[in-house]
Design a protein around this motif. Structure first.
Motif, PDB file in Angstrom:
ATOM      1  N   ARG A  89      43.829  -7.045 -30.697  1.00 32.07           N
ATOM      2  CA  ARG A  89      43.012  -8.274 -30.626  1.00 32.07           C
ATOM      3  C   ARG A  89      43.223  -8.972 -29.290  1.00 32.07           C
ATOM      4  O   ARG A  89      42.265  -9.416 -28.657  1.00 32.07           O
ATOM      5  CB  ARG A  89      43.352  -9.232 -31.781  1.00 32.07           C
ATOM      6  CG  ARG A  89      42.442 -10.447 -31.764  1.00 32.07           C
ATOM      7  CD  ARG A  89      42.737 -11.464 -32.851  1.00 32.07           C
ATOM      8  NE  ARG A  89      41.761 -12.546 -32.785  1.00 32.07           N
ATOM      9  CZ  ARG A  89      41.979 -13.794 -33.184  1.00 32.07           C
ATOM     10  NH1 ARG A  89      43.142 -14.124 -33.729  1.00 32.07           N
ATOM     11  NH2 ARG A  89      41.043 -14.699 -33.061  1.00 32.07           N
TER      12      ARG A  89
ATOM     13  N   GLU B 261      41.292  -6.074 -35.361  1.00 32.22           N
ATOM     14  CA  GLU B 261      41.744  -7.254 -36.122  1.00 32.22           C
ATOM     15  C   GLU B 261      43.251  -7.469 -35.931  1.00 32.22           C
ATOM     16  O   GLU B 261      43.752  -8.575 -36.149  1.00 32.22           O
ATOM     17  CB  GLU B 261      41.453  -7.065 -37.618  1.00 32.22           C
ATOM     18  CG  GLU B 261      42.289  -5.948 -38.251  1.00 32.22           C
ATOM     19  CD  GLU B 261      41.860  -5.541 -39.644  1.00 32.22           C
ATOM     20  OE1 GLU B 261      40.954  -6.170 -40.217  1.00 32.22           O
ATOM     21  OE2 GLU B 261      42.428  -4.544 -40.163  1.00 32.22           O
TER      22      GLU B 261
ATOM     23  N   ARG C 201      49.641 -18.430 -39.625  1.00 32.92           N
ATOM     24  CA  ARG C 201      49.331 -17.679 -40.853  1.00 32.92           C
ATOM     25  C   ARG C 201      50.115 -18.311 -42.004  1.00 32.92           C
ATOM     26  O   ARG C 201      51.338 -18.484 -41.886  1.00 32.92           O
ATOM     27  CB  ARG C 201      49.764 -16.231 -40.642  1.00 32.92           C
ATOM     28  CG  ARG C 201      49.630 -15.339 -41.855  1.00 32.92           C
ATOM     29  CD  ARG C 201      50.184 -13.937 -41.563  1.00 32.92           C
ATOM     30  NE  ARG C 201      49.282 -13.130 -40.780  1.00 32.92           N
ATOM     31  CZ  ARG C 201      49.590 -11.931 -40.260  1.00 32.92           C
ATOM     32  NH1 ARG C 201      50.795 -11.427 -40.445  1.00 32.92           N
ATOM     33  NH2 ARG C 201      48.712 -11.257 -39.569  1.00 32.92           N
TER      34      ARG C 201
ATOM     35  N   TYR D 179      49.507 -17.180 -33.114  1.00 33.13           N
ATOM     36  CA  TYR D 179      49.694 -17.982 -34.332  1.00 33.13           C
ATOM     37  C   TYR D 179      50.943 -18.856 -34.171  1.00 33.13           C
ATOM     38  O   TYR D 179      52.034 -18.335 -33.848  1.00 33.13           O
ATOM     39  CB  TYR D 179      49.910 -17.101 -35.555  1.00 33.13           C
ATOM     40  CG  TYR D 179      48.737 -16.270 -35.994  1.00 33.13           C
ATOM     41  CD1 TYR D 179      47.476 -16.368 -35.398  1.00 33.13           C
ATOM     42  CD2 TYR D 179      48.878 -15.365 -37.048  1.00 33.13           C
ATOM     43  CE1 TYR D 179      46.416 -15.589 -35.829  1.00 33.13           C
ATOM     44  CE2 TYR D 179      47.822 -14.580 -37.486  1.00 33.13           C
ATOM     45  CZ  TYR D 179      46.599 -14.699 -36.861  1.00 33.13           C
ATOM     46  OH  TYR D 179      45.543 -13.920 -37.297  1.00 33.13           O
TER      47      TYR D 179
ATOM     48  N   TYR E  71      37.929 -14.776 -37.867  1.00 34.17           N
ATOM     49  CA  TYR E  71      39.110 -15.567 -37.507  1.00 34.17           C
ATOM     50  C   TYR E  71      38.735 -17.035 -37.265  1.00 34.17           C
ATOM     51  O   TYR E  71      39.498 -17.950 -37.606  1.00 34.17           O
ATOM     52  CB  TYR E  71      39.787 -14.997 -36.253  1.00 34.17           C
ATOM     53  CG  TYR E  71      40.699 -13.826 -36.549  1.00 34.17           C
ATOM     54  CD1 TYR E  71      41.799 -13.988 -37.387  1.00 34.17           C
ATOM     55  CD2 TYR E  71      40.481 -12.578 -35.988  1.00 34.17           C
ATOM     56  CE1 TYR E  71      42.640 -12.920 -37.661  1.00 34.17           C
ATOM     57  CE2 TYR E  71      41.319 -11.507 -36.253  1.00 34.17           C
ATOM     58  CZ  TYR E  71      42.394 -11.690 -37.098  1.00 34.17           C
ATOM     59  OH  TYR E  71      43.233 -10.642 -37.369  1.00 34.17           O
TER      60      TYR E  71
ATOM     61  N   GLU F 181      35.976 -11.723 -34.553  1.00 30.83           N
ATOM     62  CA  GLU F 181      36.329 -13.065 -34.065  1.00 30.83           C
ATOM     63  C   GLU F 181      35.680 -14.152 -34.922  1.00 30.83           C
ATOM     64  O   GLU F 181      36.283 -15.211 -35.149  1.00 30.83           O
ATOM     65  CB  GLU F 181      35.952 -13.214 -32.586  1.00 30.83           C
ATOM     66  CG  GLU F 181      36.814 -12.366 -31.660  1.00 30.83           C
ATOM     67  CD  GLU F 181      38.328 -12.603 -31.850  1.00 30.83           C
ATOM     68  OE1 GLU F 181      38.758 -13.766 -31.962  1.00 30.83           O
ATOM     69  OE2 GLU F 181      39.078 -11.598 -31.893  1.00 30.83           O
TER      70      GLU F 181
ATOM     71  N   GLN G 112      41.581 -19.641 -36.242  1.00 31.91           N
ATOM     72  CA  GLN G 112      42.487 -18.711 -35.547  1.00 31.91           C
ATOM     73  C   GLN G 112      41.753 -17.925 -34.469  1.00 31.91           C
ATOM     74  O   GLN G 112      42.204 -16.927 -33.986  1.00 31.91           O
ATOM     75  CB  GLN G 112      43.109 -17.742 -36.561  1.00 31.91           C
ATOM     76  CG  GLN G 112      44.036 -18.451 -37.542  1.00 31.91           C
ATOM     77  CD  GLN G 112      44.623 -17.528 -38.582  1.00 31.91           C
ATOM     78  OE1 GLN G 112      43.938 -16.643 -39.097  1.00 31.91           O
ATOM     79  NE2 GLN G 112      45.893 -17.718 -38.909  1.00 31.91           N
TER      80      GLN G 112
ATOM     81  N   ASP H  98      46.129 -10.782 -42.941  1.00 31.41           N
ATOM     82  CA  ASP H  98      45.186 -11.915 -42.920  1.00 31.41           C
ATOM     83  C   ASP H  98      44.045 -11.692 -43.921  1.00 31.41           C
ATOM     84  O   ASP H  98      43.591 -12.630 -44.579  1.00 31.41           O
ATOM     85  CB  ASP H  98      44.631 -12.130 -41.503  1.00 31.41           C
ATOM     86  CG  ASP H  98      45.710 -12.631 -40.546  1.00 31.41           C
ATOM     87  OD1 ASP H  98      46.533 -13.461 -40.959  1.00 31.41           O
ATOM     88  OD2 ASP H  98      45.731 -12.176 -39.387  1.00 31.41           O
TER      89      ASP H  98
END
Ligand code: NAD
Ligand code: DAU
Length: 336
Positions: free
Chosen positions: A195, A190, A275, A209, A331, A328, A336, A89
């Motif tokens: 996570r 991450e 993603r 995702y 993201y 966070e 996300q 990512d």
């Protein structure tokens, strides 16, 4: 005494490998690590100080790397190269450090081992092979053509090609391993499994995702370390070995297992933005490693390994909690 330089030795897998070597062998270790956001020097605490040295520096800086490699003069001395930018990512947000560390860093290291005729083991990923269909009976083997999808996997593929060229053109003594997805203690929050565990422990919902049908082939990091050590001892120079533990699971299954093991409703998660370019499935055939080197994984029960990992994150809140909000927030900017 055998001396091993471990690049990236303060990261998730590198630190596990350092602990493995210092616990199971008489070798001494010099860690070379830039101490990026992904490093956990805490993971090296409590190891025998007389056999461990930590050097803070960049693997892409020849003035740091060359003198370290020059110190390796014994017949079994070697460099094991874990240092990398490792998160897909992040590579989609900014590919530049991936090219610099993963490609230029490997080039600098190759030039140093070439100059001083030192054995190298290069640690790589199954992502260099692209992805498989969900129903493909084939798994990745050492013969699978390279077809990387993301800036991260392309940078690792570039590094692998440099190693192969330095072996063939300059006679550098190197081996390569391509491993599947690791899990276990000290993995940065991450990444997918930590996570989701730390989301639940912080009172928020896991984030899946897309549809969650994507499959990853999970291996405990301790098994990755034992495989790298086996290759370093008995691997054939110039050979690539695939490392995997037959741990295929869909992301949906993993999220639901995390929720169940933490006593929550298995449907208590959110589907979030997928993603870009998301690889569908990875799967490793590790027959060569098992038959040629006699390696076998010890952590074959994924549910038990996941339970231990959840317990580890529950007991190490002071390590991850200070970083949770920032991870966070990153993201959140991508939905996300
Ligand atoms: P990580 O991100 O947890 O750790 C990487 C380490 O490298 C960190 O300590 C960081 O400070 C260090 N580093 C980064 N740039 C550096 C530089 N320029 N110079 C020196 N040190 C630098 O990564 P990880 O998950 O432990 O992965 C380690 C290696 O294993 C990588 O090469 C990765 O491609 C490979 N790998 C990872 C997995 C996985 O599931 N995590 C699977 C297969 C292969
Ligand atoms: O296959 C080996 C590779 O495994 C290594 O080379 C990489 O360094 C390592 O990061 C890992 O790459 P992945 O992209 O597979 O791992 P990640 O933990 O980022 O994601 C695992 C899967 O979970 C992937 O399909 C994306 C998905 N995912 C991830 C996150 C962070 C989610 O569904 N939700 C999430 O929040």
């Amino acid at each position: 005494m055998q001396h091993v330089v471990v690049t990236g030795g303060a990261g998730f897998i590198g630190s596990n490998f350092v602990r493995y070597v210092l616990t199971h062998t008489a070798a001494r270790v010099t860690v070379l690590d830039k101490m990026t956001y992904a490093a956990s020097p805490e993971a090296l605490q409590g190891l025998p100080a007389d056999r461990l040295e930590v050097v803070v520096g960049d693997v892409a800086d020849a003035s740091v790397v060359d003198p370290l490699v020059a110190r390796l003069t014994g017949p079994s001395d070697a460099v094991v190269h874990f240092a990398a930018e490792s998160h897909n990512d992040n590579s989609l947000r900014d590919p530049s450090p991936f090219v610099q560390t993963n490609i230029v860093g490997t080039f600098v290291l190759l030039e140093a081992v070439r100059a001083h005729d030192v054995r190298l083991h290069h640690v790589s990923t199954d992502e260099v092979y692209g992805d498989l269909a969900l129903d493909d009976p084939q798994r990745f083997t050492e013969q699978t053509p390279y077809r990387p999808s993301s800036p991260y996997s392309a940078s690792k593929a570039g590094a692998d090609h440099l190693v192969a060229a330095w072996v063939r053109s300059f006679g550098v003594r190197a081996t390569v391993s391509n491993c599947s997805n690791n899990y276990g203690p000290w993995q940065h929050i991450e990444k997918f499994i930590p996570r989701q565990i730390t989301n639940v422990l912080s009172g928020s919902r896991p984030r899946l995702y897309g549809s969650g049908q994507n499959v990853r082939d999970w291996i405990h990091t301790e098994d990755h370390s034992s495989a790298v050590w086996a290759i370093l001892q008995d691997g054939v120079i110039g050979q690539t070995y695939l490392i995997g533990a037959d741990g295929e699971r869909s992301n949906l299954e993993v999220v639901q297992l995390v929720l169940e093991q933490l006593g929550r409703d298995p449907d208590d998660f959110d589907h979030v933005a997928d993603r870009p370019g998301h690889d569908l499935r990875y799967a490793i055939d590790s027959t060569l490693l098992r038959t040629e080197l006699g390696w076998n994984p010890r952590y074959t029960d994924f549910e038990a390994g996941l339970k231990d990992t959840i317990e580890w994150y529950s007991a190490h809140r002071s390590w991850w909690e200070p970083h949770k909000q920032d991870v966070e927030a990153g993201y959140a900017t991508k939905g996300q």
